[in-house]
Design a protein around this motif. Structure first.
Motif, short mmCIF file in Angstrom:
data_model
loop_
_atom_site.label_atom_id
_atom_site.label_comp_id
_atom_site.label_asym_id
_atom_site.label_seq_id
_atom_site.Cartn_x
_atom_site.Cartn_y
_atom_site.Cartn_z
N ARG A 326 0.83 -1.22 0.00
CA ARG A 326 0.00 0.00 0.00
C ARG A 326 0.85 1.26 0.00
O ARG A 326 0.38 2.34 0.32
N GLN A 327 2.13 1.11 -0.29
CA GLN A 327 3.02 2.26 -0.50
C GLN A 327 3.19 3.11 0.75
O GLN A 327 3.35 4.32 0.67
N CYS A 328 3.14 2.45 1.92
CA CYS A 328 3.20 3.24 3.15
C CYS A 328 4.61 3.71 3.48
O CYS A 328 4.80 4.56 4.34
N GLN A 329 5.59 3.13 2.87
CA GLN A 329 7.01 3.46 3.07
C GLN A 329 7.53 3.01 4.44
O GLN A 329 8.63 3.38 4.83
N GLY A 330 6.73 2.21 5.15
CA GLY A 330 7.11 1.76 6.50
C GLY A 330 8.35 0.89 6.52
O GLY A 330 8.98 0.72 7.57
N CYS A 331 8.72 0.32 5.39
CA CYS A 331 9.86 -0.60 5.35
C CYS A 331 11.16 0.08 4.95
O CYS A 331 12.23 -0.52 5.05
N LEU A 332 11.07 1.32 4.50
CA LEU A 332 12.27 1.95 3.91
C LEU A 332 13.47 1.94 4.86
O LEU A 332 14.59 1.59 4.47
N LEU A 344 9.53 -0.42 -6.33
CA LEU A 344 9.72 -1.75 -6.92
C LEU A 344 8.44 -2.57 -6.81
O LEU A 344 8.08 -3.32 -7.72
N MET A 345 7.72 -2.41 -5.69
CA MET A 345 6.47 -3.16 -5.53
C MET A 345 5.40 -2.64 -6.51
O MET A 345 4.58 -3.39 -7.01
N ARG A 346 5.44 -1.35 -6.77
CA ARG A 346 4.51 -0.78 -7.76
C ARG A 346 4.87 -1.29 -9.16
O ARG A 346 4.01 -1.63 -9.96
N LYS A 387 3.35 -4.37 7.48
CA LYS A 387 2.04 -4.72 8.06
C LYS A 387 1.19 -5.54 7.10
O LYS A 387 0.26 -6.22 7.49
N ASN A 388 1.45 -5.41 5.80
CA ASN A 388 0.64 -6.14 4.81
C ASN A 388 1.28 -7.46 4.37
O ASN A 388 0.84 -8.06 3.41
N SER A 389 2.32 -7.86 5.09
CA SER A 389 3.01 -9.12 4.78
C SER A 389 3.39 -9.23 3.31
O SER A 389 3.20 -10.28 2.68
N ASP A 391 5.71 -9.99 0.44
CA ASP A 391 6.93 -10.78 0.29
C ASP A 391 7.85 -10.04 -0.70
O ASP A 391 7.94 -10.37 -1.89
N VAL A 392 8.50 -9.02 -0.18
CA VAL A 392 9.31 -8.14 -1.03
C VAL A 392 10.40 -8.91 -1.79
O VAL A 392 10.50 -8.79 -3.02
N PRO A 393 11.24 -9.71 -1.12
CA PRO A 393 12.31 -10.38 -1.87
C PRO A 393 11.78 -11.29 -2.98
O PRO A 393 12.36 -11.35 -4.07
S1 SF4 Z 1 6.28 -3.31 1.33
FE1 SF4 Z 1 4.95 -3.14 3.12
S2 SF4 Z 1 5.94 -1.66 4.49
FE2 SF4 Z 1 6.89 -1.46 2.43
S3 SF4 Z 1 5.75 0.20 1.44
FE3 SF4 Z 1 4.76 -1.74 0.86
S4 SF4 Z 1 3.12 -2.05 2.36
FE4 SF4 Z 1 4.51 -0.48 3.21
#
Ligand code: SF4
Ligand code: SF4
Length: 413
Positions: A326-332, A344-346, A387-389, A391-393
């Motif tokens: 959800r683009q919250c940037q909480g992981c940066l 990258l997720m977008r 928070k949205n789990s 799986d970035v990698p």
């Molecule tokens: S990966 Fe998770 S924490 Fe990072 S921007 Fe997206 S929703 Fe937020």
């Protein structure tokens, strides 16, 4: 799609809905929605005012960005939609051209609200002075109007604003106000899908904007800052428009979610969740085929949640299964490599869920050197804080595979 094929598909769509249109006498009457699967009219689209602009819109509008079929634009119009959203950057201008051609052919420009978006002069270009920035905005707008086959747009946004600074940038504010004064746009606004609460608040405080376009969907249900900013915007008379209401992944849920819920429930629940917020005027839902059109018009008459939709929205496993960023940037801050995770997720969403490789490539290319695909070591720190789990990698790996097929990753990041 060829014009002939597009016309055929549109005719098929309209024929399937003719029961409803016949009841309304004239195809294209605003506020009439298409028939349900049994060809029964399902009601009149709810309409809401767009802040103090004097415009009233049905709660469903056409996000035309991923569409490439003029017949689909015509079908959206005939289904009662009146707002068509595009951007200078979509398909390198071809999307504006397609929307412009479709509406010009229908001869309905005056009935429609067209919005487009410019990137900030410095986002995509090497301009350094205020005068250069304003000049670039003027010439970009002229080219955009030509593609859209119109003398003016109704709403002109600055595209994809991620922090408050551009909202109050002097060159941008003056450029937008000049375009408004010249009659090239009736209203001006800001669009945002990252750090939305801060950007919406800044848009309100700047005092010159008429409209704000923000991502808003049920994956943000625990976010109190964004609804508060939206409420403030509405109270101050700005028109608020929502995007990403289907959470990108609502059309592509995982297999467990699909076992538990029908696609119809998933889509209608997502749309209703966003639009039950009465501070929002309309949603520019992405419509790239006739099925999307049928879904989107199907739930615009009544926002009461059914028991199934309520169950879907309350089901935590849905959110976890979607892995929607959800683009919250909480992981940066958690990333030891300073990877630009949200972008990258977008990129991943555009490439794998929208199948829009132009948008995906553009997003990837906008990531600064040293913050792209190449650096991730799959350490998992970002997953632990998300928070949205998401799986970035895993998603970064998938992106690498996709782009490896096209060319060396270093070309793209
Ligand atoms: S990966 Fe998770 S924490 Fe990072 S921007 Fe997206 S929703 Fe937020
Ligand atoms: S998994 Fe990749 S993106 Fe996530 S914190 Fe580690 S290096 Fe950064």
């Amino acid at each position: 799609m060829s014009e002939q094929n597009s016309e055929f598909t549109r005719r098929k769509f309209l024929a399937a809905s003719m029961g409803c249109l016949a009841a309304a006498s004239v195809a294209g009457v605003p506020g009439v929605i298409m028939a349900d699967e049994n060809n029964k009219p399902t009601g009149k689209m709810i309409e809401r005012p767009l802040g103090k602009t004097g415009i009233t819109l049905p709660i469903v509008s056409m996000g035309a960005g991923a569409a490439n079929d003029p017949g689909l634009v015509a079908a959206c119009y005939e289904a009662g939609m009146r707002h068509f959203d595009t951007a200078v950057s979509y398909a390198y201008g071809r999307n504006e051209q397609m929307v412009g051609q479709a509406l010009a052919k229908l001869g309905v420009r005056k009935d429609c609200i067209i919005s487009t978006k410019l990137h900030t002069p410095s986002q995509r270009n090497s301009v350094s002075t205020k005068a250069e920035s304003k000049k670039l905005m003027m010439s970009t707008m002229e080219a955009s109007l030509k593609r859209l086959k119109t003398d003016y747009v109704d709403i002109l946004y600055i595209h994809d604003v991620r922090d408050p600074a551009p909202v109050t940038d002097e060159a941008i504010m003056e450029g937008l106000q000049k375009l408004k004064k010249q009659g090239k746009t009736r209203f001006i606004g800001i669009s945002t899908h990252a750090n939305m609460a801060g950007v919406v608040r800044a848009t309100v405080e700047a005092g010159i904007y008429d409209v704000v376009l923000t991502a808003f969907n049920f994956t943000m249900a625990d976010d109190t800052a964004l609804p508060a900013a939206i409420k403030k915007a509405a109270e101050k008379g700005l028109g608020v428009i929502a995007m990403k209401t289907q959470a990108g992944g609502a059309n592509y849920p995982n297999s467990e979610t699909l076992r538990n819920y029908s696609t119809a429930v998933i889509n209608s629940a997502a749309f209703k969740w966003a639009m039950r917020n009465e501070n929002i005027c309309t949603a520019i839902t992405g419509i790239s085929n006739y099925e999307h059109l049928r879904w989107n018009t199907g739930y615009a008459a009544d926002l009461e949640l059914t028991s199934e939709e309520t169950r879907f929205l309350a089901d935590n496993s849905v959110l976890l299964g979607m892995g929607f960023c959800r683009q919250c940037q909480g992981c940066l801050a958690s990333c030891p490599k300073n990877t630009d995770i949200p972008d990258l997720m977008r990129t991943h969403m555009y490439a794998t869920q929208y199948a829009d490789f132009t948008k995906a490539r553009r997003t990837l290319k906008s990531i600064p050197a040293g913050a792209g695909l190449a650096l991730c070591t799959s350490c998992g720190s970002c997953v632990a804080v998300c928070k949205n789990s998401v799986d970035v990698p895993m998603k970064i790996d998938q992106l690498r595979e996709i782009y490896d097929r096209i060319g060396p990753i270093s070309t793209y990041c």
